[in-house]
Write a protein that holds these residues in place. Sequence first.
Motif, PDB file in Angstrom:
ATOM      1  N   ALA A  29     -18.166   0.987 -46.082  1.00  0.00           N
ATOM      2  CA  ALA A  29     -16.850   1.873 -46.478  1.00  0.00           C
ATOM      3  C   ALA A  29     -17.159   2.388 -47.776  1.00  0.00           C
ATOM      4  CB  ALA A  29     -15.795   0.660 -46.500  1.00  0.00           C
ATOM      5  N   LEU A  30     -17.840   1.804 -48.778  1.00  0.00           N
ATOM      6  CA  LEU A  30     -17.960   2.316 -50.003  1.00  0.00           C
ATOM      7  C   LEU A  30     -18.660   3.657 -50.046  1.00  0.00           C
ATOM      8  CD1 LEU A  30     -17.818   2.000 -53.314  1.00  0.00           C
ATOM      9  CD2 LEU A  30     -20.000   0.459 -52.888  1.00  0.00           C
ATOM     10  N   LEU A  31     -19.898   3.345 -49.096  1.00  0.00           N
ATOM     11  CA  LEU A  31     -20.535   4.501 -49.011  1.00  0.00           C
ATOM     12  C   LEU A  31     -19.888   5.647 -48.440  1.00  0.00           C
ATOM     13  CD1 LEU A  31     -23.947   3.027 -47.305  1.00  0.00           C
ATOM     14  CD2 LEU A  31     -23.529   3.714 -49.851  1.00  0.00           C
ATOM     15  N   CYS A  32     -18.737   5.597 -47.667  1.00  0.00           N
ATOM     16  CA  CYS A  32     -17.964   6.736 -47.259  1.00  0.00           C
ATOM     17  C   CYS A  32     -16.582   7.183 -48.042  1.00  0.00           C
ATOM     18  CB  CYS A  32     -17.499   6.317 -45.726  1.00  0.00           C
ATOM     19  SG  CYS A  32     -18.752   6.021 -44.390  1.00  0.00           S
ATOM     20  N   GLU A  33     -16.921   6.365 -49.181  1.00  0.00           N
ATOM     21  CA  GLU A  33     -15.768   6.653 -50.103  1.00  0.00           C
ATOM     22  C   GLU A  33     -14.252   6.292 -49.533  1.00  0.00           C
ATOM     23  OE1 GLU A  33     -15.748  10.388 -52.319  1.00  0.00           O
ATOM     24  OE2 GLU A  33     -17.553  10.957 -51.250  1.00  0.00           O
ATOM     25  N   GLY A  34     -14.326   5.166 -48.589  1.00  0.00           N
ATOM     26  CA  GLY A  34     -13.401   4.649 -47.920  1.00  0.00           C
ATOM     27  C   GLY A  34     -12.550   3.439 -48.285  1.00  0.00           C
ATOM     28  N   HIS A  35     -11.396   3.116 -48.257  1.00  0.00           N
ATOM     29  CA  HIS A  35     -10.961   1.819 -48.786  1.00  0.00           C
ATOM     30  C   HIS A  35     -10.600   0.932 -47.507  1.00  0.00           C
ATOM     31  CE1 HIS A  35      -9.924   4.182 -52.402  1.00  0.00           C
ATOM     32  NE2 HIS A  35      -9.414   5.032 -51.540  1.00  0.00           N
ATOM     33  N   VAL A  36     -10.343  -0.344 -47.885  1.00  0.00           N
ATOM     34  CA  VAL A  36     -10.525  -1.412 -47.000  1.00  0.00           C
ATOM     35  C   VAL A  36      -9.292  -2.301 -47.095  1.00  0.00           C
ATOM     36  CG1 VAL A  36     -11.740  -3.699 -46.362  1.00  0.00           C
ATOM     37  CG2 VAL A  36     -13.136  -1.627 -47.060  1.00  0.00           C
ATOM     38  N   LEU A  37      -8.645  -2.700 -46.049  1.00  0.00           N
ATOM     39  CA  LEU A  37      -7.564  -3.690 -45.798  1.00  0.00           C
ATOM     40  C   LEU A  37      -8.344  -4.865 -45.132  1.00  0.00           C
ATOM     41  CD1 LEU A  37      -4.741  -4.290 -46.086  1.00  0.00           C
ATOM     42  CD2 LEU A  37      -4.313  -3.536 -43.547  1.00  0.00           C
ATOM     43  N   LEU A  38      -8.151  -6.047 -46.052  1.00  0.00           N
ATOM     44  CA  LEU A  38      -8.664  -7.346 -45.612  1.00  0.00           C
ATOM     45  C   LEU A  38      -7.490  -8.289 -45.221  1.00  0.00           C
ATOM     46  CD1 LEU A  38     -11.216  -8.859 -45.117  1.00  0.00           C
ATOM     47  CD2 LEU A  38     -11.279  -9.583 -47.772  1.00  0.00           C
ATOM     48  N   GLU A  39      -7.397  -8.551 -44.099  1.00  0.00           N
ATOM     49  CA  GLU A  39      -6.497  -9.445 -43.647  1.00  0.00           C
ATOM     50  C   GLU A  39      -6.963 -10.717 -42.974  1.00  0.00           C
ATOM     51  OE1 GLU A  39      -3.048  -7.927 -40.831  1.00  0.00           O
ATOM     52  OE2 GLU A  39      -4.076  -9.210 -39.564  1.00  0.00           O
ATOM     53  N   PHE A 164      -9.739   3.037 -44.451  1.00  0.00           N
ATOM     54  CA  PHE A 164     -10.759   3.285 -43.730  1.00  0.00           C
ATOM     55  C   PHE A 164     -11.044   2.339 -42.651  1.00  0.00           C
ATOM     56  CE2 PHE A 164     -15.527   3.914 -43.292  1.00  0.00           C
ATOM     57  CZ  PHE A 164     -15.598   5.007 -43.126  1.00  0.00           C
ATOM     58  N   MET A 165     -11.143   1.150 -43.138  1.00  0.00           N
ATOM     59  CA  MET A 165     -11.523  -0.055 -42.139  1.00  0.00           C
ATOM     60  C   MET A 165     -10.516  -1.286 -42.655  1.00  0.00           C
ATOM     61  SD  MET A 165     -15.875  -0.834 -42.521  1.00  0.00           S
ATOM     62  CE  MET A 165     -16.797   0.232 -41.858  1.00  0.00           C
ATOM     63  N   LYS A 166     -10.401  -2.195 -41.591  1.00  0.00           N
ATOM     64  CA  LYS A 166      -9.665  -3.447 -41.609  1.00  0.00           C
ATOM     65  C   LYS A 166     -10.479  -4.393 -41.273  1.00  0.00           C
ATOM     66  CE  LYS A 166      -5.919  -6.015 -39.632  1.00  0.00           C
ATOM     67  NZ  LYS A 166      -4.857  -6.041 -38.480  1.00  0.00           N
ATOM     68  N   LEU A 167     -11.034  -5.275 -42.018  1.00  0.00           N
ATOM     69  CA  LEU A 167     -11.995  -6.525 -41.933  1.00  0.00           C
ATOM     70  C   LEU A 167     -11.150  -8.075 -42.005  1.00  0.00           C
ATOM     71  CD1 LEU A 167     -14.706  -5.217 -44.314  1.00  0.00           C
ATOM     72  CD2 LEU A 167     -14.458  -4.815 -41.879  1.00  0.00           C
ATOM     73  N   ILE A 246     -12.423  11.020 -37.604  1.00  0.00           N
ATOM     74  CA  ILE A 246     -13.122  11.296 -38.876  1.00  0.00           C
ATOM     75  C   ILE A 246     -13.742  10.131 -39.507  1.00  0.00           C
ATOM     76  CG2 ILE A 246     -12.909  12.349 -41.393  1.00  0.00           C
ATOM     77  CD1 ILE A 246     -10.733  14.196 -40.279  1.00  0.00           C
ATOM     78  N   ALA A 247     -13.021   9.192 -39.604  1.00  0.00           N
ATOM     79  CA  ALA A 247     -13.368   7.972 -40.153  1.00  0.00           C
ATOM     80  C   ALA A 247     -14.307   7.287 -39.338  1.00  0.00           C
ATOM     81  CB  ALA A 247     -12.185   6.841 -40.221  1.00  0.00           C
ATOM     82  N   LEU A 248     -14.497   7.285 -38.098  1.00  0.00           N
ATOM     83  CA  LEU A 248     -15.638   7.035 -37.220  1.00  0.00           C
ATOM     84  C   LEU A 248     -16.762   7.494 -37.357  1.00  0.00           C
ATOM     85  CD1 LEU A 248     -16.486   4.600 -35.087  1.00  0.00           C
ATOM     86  CD2 LEU A 248     -15.430   6.013 -33.317  1.00  0.00           C
ATOM     87  N   TYR A 249     -16.714   8.948 -37.695  1.00  0.00           N
ATOM     88  CA  TYR A 249     -17.781   9.686 -37.507  1.00  0.00           C
ATOM     89  C   TYR A 249     -18.643   9.294 -39.092  1.00  0.00           C
ATOM     90  CZ  TYR A 249     -20.053  14.512 -38.540  1.00  0.00           C
ATOM     91  OH  TYR A 249     -21.152  15.480 -38.555  1.00  0.00           O
ATOM     92  N   LYS A 250     -18.091   9.185 -40.042  1.00  0.00           N
ATOM     93  CA  LYS A 250     -18.324   8.978 -41.426  1.00  0.00           C
ATOM     94  C   LYS A 250     -18.934   7.615 -41.436  1.00  0.00           C
ATOM     95  CE  LYS A 250     -15.296  11.682 -44.298  1.00  0.00           C
ATOM     96  NZ  LYS A 250     -14.340  11.714 -45.449  1.00  0.00           N
ATOM     97  N   ALA A 251     -18.467   6.473 -40.887  1.00  0.00           N
ATOM     98  CA  ALA A 251     -18.688   5.291 -40.704  1.00  0.00           C
ATOM     99  C   ALA A 251     -20.012   4.974 -39.970  1.00  0.00           C
ATOM    100  CB  ALA A 251     -17.661   4.338 -40.287  1.00  0.00           C
ATOM    101  N   ALA A 252     -20.184   5.797 -38.638  1.00  0.00           N
ATOM    102  CA  ALA A 252     -21.515   6.026 -38.213  1.00  0.00           C
ATOM    103  C   ALA A 252     -22.661   6.393 -38.873  1.00  0.00           C
ATOM    104  CB  ALA A 252     -21.361   6.584 -36.775  1.00  0.00           C
TER     105      ALA A 252
END
Length: 313
Positions: A29-39, A164-167, A246-252
């Motif tokens: 997520a960091l490499l994709c400049e995305g943010h993470v929701l940690l539940e 970007f992601m939920k972990l 778009i998010a899945l494309y970047k994460a892959a």
Amino acid sequence: MNKNINLLADSIGKVIVGKNDTIIKLISALLCEGHVLLEDVPGVGKTQLITALSRSIGGSFNRIQLTPDVMPSDIAGFTMLDAGSGEFVYRDGAVMCNFLLADEINRASPKVQSALLEAMEERQISLDGVTHALPKPFLVMATQNPVETYGTFHLPEAQMDRFFMKLSMGYPTAEEEVRILERTEMKNPILNIDAPVMTVEDVTFMQEEVKKVRVTDQIKDYIVSIVASTRGDRNTLLGISPRGSIALYKAAKAFAYIYEREYVTPDDVKLAAVPVLAHRIILSPQGKTEFVTNEAYISARVDSCPVPSMGGK
């Protein structure tokens, strides 16, 4: 694995026991400049995870405990009149850092949630006609408790979609918990990271390198087919938007880079699908009965889509 990523994961692993999969996804997520929701439930290491990441990189770190009395200015900052100069001066808010832990985001008021999510999306703060750019890299890890709902404000789906992601970290195994006891016996495990293993400039360089990873037309079609299969399905009330594609494309691409490939494979897409897509859907009553969780539904969607060959353009 990419040697820099391995170095970073090993550094975080000095603090976090047995959660390498979660660590790698956070780094992607960091490499994709995305943010993470940690539940996750309290006490499993959410704060230690983001603290270890920031300490390993040497970036600035802020934490804000979100409660109903937190104001948008606590997030974005504010301008005030300087008595000496007679000019208005900007005072930093919590978002002026490289790594921000927004603890219990669902306890903040909708206005504060919006202020935070706007900063995440725009990567800048605008106050009194002046724009203040956020540092690079900039990663928000927001947490929420999946069990306790008293005194919370539900995150609307439009806001969930901006993560970007939920972990989820989950409970440790018995063996891992014994190692946690041993690590915490004499000192805070975060002190095991005595020096950064890379700089923020190294991270921004890797973020640019991820963008160069090649994706074939077949893989693009594969990504779109997974996302499109959630739309108009009787098991969902809300399918995945193009933002999810778009998010899945970047994460892959990030996973391909992490595992030292110049191109994306179907396995990279499969690895990214659940953490990137599961929080972006709403299951129908029928879907909840059949799949129970969003994660199980996305896994089923991935399994139902034909896997492309690696040949071609």
